[in-house]
Design a protein around this motif. Structure first.
Motif, PDB file in Angstrom:
ATOM      1  N   UNK A  50       0.793  -1.228   0.000  1.00  0.00           N
ATOM      2  CA  UNK A  50       0.000   0.000   0.000  1.00  0.00           C
ATOM      3  C   UNK A  50       0.825   1.278   0.000  1.00  0.00           C
ATOM      4  N   UNK A  51       2.094   1.203   0.385  1.00  0.00           N
ATOM      5  CA  UNK A  51       2.876   2.386   0.678  1.00  0.00           C
ATOM      6  C   UNK A  51       2.732   2.765   2.138  1.00  0.00           C
ATOM      7  N   UNK A  52       3.482   3.792   2.535  1.00  0.00           N
ATOM      8  CA  UNK A  52       3.540   4.209   3.935  1.00  0.00           C
ATOM      9  C   UNK A  52       2.747   5.507   4.099  1.00  0.00           C
ATOM     10  N   UNK A  53       1.633   5.439   4.795  1.00  0.00           N
ATOM     11  CA  UNK A  53       0.742   6.586   4.984  1.00  0.00           C
ATOM     12  C   UNK A  53       0.968   7.269   6.327  1.00  0.00           C
ATOM     13  N   UNK A  54       2.192   7.166   6.844  1.00  0.00           N
ATOM     14  CA  UNK A  54       2.543   7.847   8.098  1.00  0.00           C
ATOM     15  C   UNK A  54       1.571   7.413   9.206  1.00  0.00           C
TER      16      UNK A  54
END
Length: 418
Positions: A336-340
């Motif tokens: 998903x990626x890194x959404x903090x």
């Protein structure tokens, strides 16, 4: 005994999908959903051009136009995730007892898309003005304030700013709020760090991956790790006092039984690696407060930043807590990626769904663990034994947090919490 805090609703708005069912399907299928940035054109100006975006998102389904024009996409995602969480919990959209409902979310970059648009209008157009809502839409507490107004949540509310650790810290604060007498608290986080300004800020850290192939760009703990891929979205939860949930016959996903937070007292830079001692201390604090022995943990969802130095110190911290035979480790951030702070909240959603479905999902990598990153990565799904998950997160500039979750138990059985 202190009141118990359970999760009765989950709202997911993430690159993996909108709603818990879509997210769980993507997780269990191992579907990678990162790809070229479309919210703006990064070509030729930015070395990072890959991100995780929420495709097919229609903000008008979750809030009226009057609220949408006042707010940023990050808040729009929060409107959606909160509406989905309330519906999932079987609660009305407007609080029947306003002072019995609170909202505590995490935040980082705020409304940067809205802010950039208005500042470009100020300096790039003849009017030299900004819109009336510039003063509030960018503000890091905007989502909390707008949700409080929209849903009439008038209990003790607030916002936590601890970067990626905030998604866990918000849930810890929600438990405290429940124990102080508020029966329903909305917690979690969303994020949208995909504007030219926000991407430039992240690039300055030296931690973003420059790789243009989505399959190779974000590989935490791998020999080819080159940094993280940014993402938007996150998850919001209904955290409810246990007796209140039982009285209305609510479905319970699980219970927040322990948490811990520490700080490195150091800035995050391209040369830093994080303090494994303070990170390990946060995990030990969470386990101690939950009354859980390290051997009872079924799975760990790590921070998984994706830079070699940070990955090695995270692996060292987990070995320091769990010994030479740590529990299985799984991460879905490469998908998903890194959404903090939204990403750590999404990890909580994944952990609760895994316990709810009695299935620990396989890890999305690493294919080849790097030296110093040798952990028991979950290569295929398995069933949990004790029903205990630990979620970990590290926020930039030294924040460390850990959360212990216990799956819902059949009626009549006791809790593992304090």
């Amino acid at each position: 005994m202190s009141p118990r805090a359970v999760v009765t609703g989950i709202g997911v708005v993430a690159p993996s999908g909108i709603g818990v069912d879509a997210h769980w399907r993507a997780v269990t299928a191992g579907t990678r959903v990162t790809g070229p940035i479309t919210l703006f054109d990064p070509d030729g100006r930015y070395p990072t051009r890959i991100a995780g975006e929420v495709s097919g998102f229609d903000a008008a389904r979750y809030a009226d136009n009057r609220r949408l024009v006042q707010t940023d996409r990050w808040t729009h995602l929060g409107f959606a995730a909160t509406a989905l969480a309330l519906a999932d919990a079987g609660l009305p959209a407007r609080a029947p007892d306003p002072y019995g409902y609170a909202v505590t979310l995490a935040s980082s970059s705020g409304g940067n898309l809205f802010g950039q648009r208005e500042l470009q209008r100020l300096w790039g157009g003849p009017s030299r003005t900004v819109g009336a809502y510039q003063s509030i839409a960018w503000f890091y507490a905007a989502s909390v304030g707008q949700l409080s107004i929209h849903h009439q949540f008038k209990g003790p509310s607030g916002v936590l700013v601890t970067e990626s650790a905030g998604g866990l810290d918000s849930l810890a604060h929600a438990v405290r709020t429940v124990r102080r007498g508020t029966p329903v608290v909305i917690a979690g986080a969303t994020e949208c760090p995909l504007s030219p300004y926000a991407l430039a800020c992240q690039l300055r850290s030296g931690l973003l991956s420059p790789v243009g192939d989505p399959e190779r760009a974000y590989l935490p703990f791998d020999v080819d790790a080159s940094g993280y891929v940014p993402a938007e979205g996150g998850a919001v939860f209904v955290v409810e006092e246990h007796g209140h949930a039982l009285a209305r016959g609510a479905r319970i996903y699980g219970e927040v039984t322990g948490w811990g937070a520490t700080h490195d007292a150091a800035h995050t830079t391209a040369e830093s690696a994080g303090d494994p001692v303070q990170y390990a201390r946060a995990v030990r604090l969470a386990l101690g407060r939950a009354g859980v022995h390290p051997d009872e943990v079924d799975v760990v969802l790590p921070d998984a930043l994706g830079t070699p130095r940070h990955d090695r110190t995270e692996a060292a911290a987990l070995r320091a807590v769990f010994g030479t035979r740590p529990p299985p480790v799984t991460t879905q951030k490469p998908l998903t990626g890194r959404a903090h702070q939204g990403g750590s909240a999404l990890d909580v959603a994944t952990a609760l769904l895994a316990l709810h479905h009695d299935q620990l999902p396989a890890s999305a990598g690493p294919a080849r663990p790097a030296d110093g990153c040798e952990l028991d990565f979950l290569r295929r799904p398995r069933r949990p034994e004790a029903g205990v998950a630990v979620v970990c997160a590290r926020g930039f500039d030294g924040f460390n947090s850990a959360l212990v979750l216990r799956g819902a138990q059949p009626p009549g059985e006791g809790s593992g919490g304090p």
